[in-house]
Scaffold this motif. Structure first.
Motif, mmCIF file in Angstrom:
data_model
loop_
_atom_site.group_PDB
_atom_site.id
_atom_site.type_symbol
_atom_site.label_atom_id
_atom_site.label_comp_id
_atom_site.label_asym_id
_atom_site.label_seq_id
_atom_site.Cartn_x
_atom_site.Cartn_y
_atom_site.Cartn_z
ATOM 1 N N GLU A 263 1.846 -2.645 -11.342
ATOM 2 C CA GLU A 263 2.177 -2.738 -9.928
ATOM 3 C C GLU A 263 1.208 -1.939 -9.058
ATOM 4 O O GLU A 263 0.920 -2.317 -7.933
ATOM 5 C CB GLU A 263 3.614 -2.256 -9.695
ATOM 6 C CG GLU A 263 4.678 -3.142 -10.336
ATOM 7 C CD GLU A 263 4.934 -2.816 -11.789
ATOM 8 O OE1 GLU A 263 4.217 -1.952 -12.346
ATOM 9 O OE2 GLU A 263 5.849 -3.422 -12.378
ATOM 10 N N LEU A 266 -1.925 -4.005 -8.654
ATOM 11 C CA LEU A 266 -1.700 -5.091 -7.706
ATOM 12 C C LEU A 266 -1.732 -4.576 -6.273
ATOM 13 O O LEU A 266 -2.273 -5.226 -5.375
ATOM 14 C CB LEU A 266 -0.358 -5.765 -7.994
ATOM 15 C CG LEU A 266 -0.234 -6.446 -9.358
ATOM 16 C CD1 LEU A 266 1.180 -6.976 -9.555
ATOM 17 C CD2 LEU A 266 -1.239 -7.567 -9.512
ATOM 18 N N TYR A 281 0.264 -11.087 -6.108
ATOM 19 C CA TYR A 281 1.620 -11.005 -6.664
ATOM 20 C C TYR A 281 2.079 -12.362 -7.186
ATOM 21 O O TYR A 281 2.830 -12.443 -8.170
ATOM 22 C CB TYR A 281 2.593 -10.471 -5.614
ATOM 23 C CG TYR A 281 2.419 -8.997 -5.342
ATOM 24 C CD1 TYR A 281 3.035 -8.046 -6.140
ATOM 25 C CD2 TYR A 281 1.614 -8.551 -4.296
ATOM 26 C CE1 TYR A 281 2.876 -6.696 -5.907
ATOM 27 C CE2 TYR A 281 1.441 -7.200 -4.055
ATOM 28 C CZ TYR A 281 2.077 -6.276 -4.859
ATOM 29 O OH TYR A 281 1.897 -4.937 -4.618
ATOM 30 N N SER A 308 -5.331 -9.494 -11.504
ATOM 31 C CA SER A 308 -3.930 -9.892 -11.334
ATOM 32 C C SER A 308 -3.395 -10.489 -12.625
ATOM 33 O O SER A 308 -2.273 -10.176 -13.063
ATOM 34 C CB SER A 308 -3.809 -10.912 -10.200
ATOM 35 O OG SER A 308 -4.331 -10.411 -8.996
#
Length: 442
Positions: A263, A266, A281, A308
């Protein structure tokens, strides 16, 4: 029992509302107010508050020594875990319980901040990631960058707890064990960036910084600084912190596998605000929610889509094959920095040549691609061929970028032509923002 320290400097009415909301939604705490030489009636208010409440201590300083110096004075009389709170922060129900829950979800978390929201409903940045030099993904001006995560996003965009490199200290919990190690605010910093310096001290002790998604408060950013001109001092503090930590930061900010958080990666990518970063995302969710273990990314370049996908296969236990006619040195270097290179295989080749050559490996079941991403030269003939060759490999998903970008009409034309011939094979999901993203699900 929690000790809550609120430094104050003027802005009496805001301070009153801050403390009113604090008592409305908080129990079992001691309030320590440290005033930095207010002249607007704040001192009188604090003195009356102490008479009214049995859990209030006040410390009065003769002048404004800055945020860090004021907090250090308050820390001299603390005995428990400490929450630092700006006087322009208004808490909501459950804020402290959720903050403690996140802070104690891992014994190596040393400091933990709440999710702060502007009165408009937009998100105030949840923290910083630190960009170390010698990666080519960004334009370099300094030896070290502190880049905000999530600034301005909708408040529900960052709805999971996560580790970050450093935090904003408008509302933050500091564990007693960190204070017992001697970590304090650097009083050479009058205002701004003192929180970054504090977090780097915490990281130096091999502890981590966390963000609690469910501890929520509203923040009037900047109001707590009072009526002073902080622009010059803010710049001075930034350069001071950069100079102080430029040699040590690379050793402190390590990406230990145990504590690696996709996370965070990202959020780093999303903060770039490019046409591809807006989709990070979505790409991550495609991989994780569908348990995709093999991704072919046609068109690596800066590495935004590639990273990603790598964050996704880090969760699912898979591999990403990146294909590009360029060397993509900056992306590869950054993938190594993120400690994701063990999940990545790079092929320098034209995408069409690669898709033709890998056909044998797919037919013989040496590899079974679950997702193929297409983001290459955007010409009609090239894109239609990529779609046709990808279709023959039978992935669960084919993803195409720039399907809504007027300067690349060949991409939309190729997609429409392909779907005319294959509309029965795929469910189609279109995203119109960030130049467009189309997901074909077999």
């Amino acid at each position: 029992m929690i000790d809550i320290i609120i430094p104050t400097f003027n802005n009496l009415e805001i301070t009153k509302k801050c403390i009113e909301e604090l008592y409305k939604y908080t129990t079992d705490f001691r309030l320590i107010c440290v005033d930095n030489g207010s002249t607007d009636g704040t001192v009188t208010f604090l003195q009356e508050l102490k008479k009214e409440k049995n859990n209030v201590s006040i410390i009065l300083l003769e002048k404004n020594y800055g945020f860090g110096a004021a907090v250090n004075k308050g820390l001299e009389i603390t005995e428990n875990d400490v929450v630092l709170m700006n006087n322009d922060v208004f808490v909501t129900p459950g804020w402290l319980e959720n903050l403690i829950k996140t802070a104690y979800s891992d014994s190596k978390i040393g400091v933990c901040s709440a999710k702060l929201i502007f009165p408009s409903g937009r998100l105030c940045a949840i923290g910083n990631y630190i960009h170390i030099p010698n990666t080519k993904l960004y334009d370099e001006k300094y030896n070290i960058h502190f880049i905000p995560i999530g600034k301005g996003d909708a408040p529900d965009y960052h709805n999971t707890d996560r580790l970050v490199d450093t935090l904003f200290f408008s509302l933050v919990l500091i564990k007693k064990e960190i204070l017992d190690m001697g970590v304090r605010f650097d009083e050479n910093i009058f205002i701004d960036n003192d929180d970054t310096d504090f977090c780097l001290q915490v990281r130096e002790k091999n502890y981590f910084c966390a963000f609690s998604a469910n501890s929520i408060a509203y923040h009037l950013e900047g109001a707590s600084k009072g009526l002073i001109d902080i622009s010059i001092k803010s710049k001075e503090s930034l350069f001071y912190v950069i100079d102080k930590w430029k040699d040590e930061a690379q050793h402190i900010i390590v990406h230990d596998k145990k504590y690696m958080r996709p996370e965070l990666c990202l959020s780093q990518l999303y903060s770039l605000k490019t046409d591809m970063s807006g989709h990070v995302y979505r790409l991550y969710d495609l991989v994780t929610k569908n348990n995709i273990r093999s991704v072919i990314d046609l068109g690596v370049r800066q590495g935004i889509s590639t990273i990603s996908f790598l964050c996704g296969v880090y969760k699912t236990g898979g591999l990403v094959i990146g294909v590009d006619i360029a060397n993509c040195d900056g992306a590869i270097e950054y993938i190594k920095y993120l400690n994701l290179h063990g999940l990545f295989f790079f092929v320098k080749d034209d995408s069409i040549n690669f898709l033709r050559r890998i056909r044998y490996a797919v037919d013989t079941k040496l590899i079974k691609p679950g997702l193929i991403m297409i983001d290459t030269n955007h010409e009609y003939e090239h894109t239609i061929k990529e779609l046709e060759l990808s279709d023959r490999l039978k992935p669960k998903f084919i993803v195409l970028h720039d399907t809504n970008e007027p300067s690349f009409p060949g991409v939309r034309r190729a997609l429409d032509e392909f779907l005319k011939q294959n509309k029965e094979k795929y469910n189609v999901k279109e995203y119109d923002d960030y130049h467009g993203l189309t997901v074909l699900e077999r």
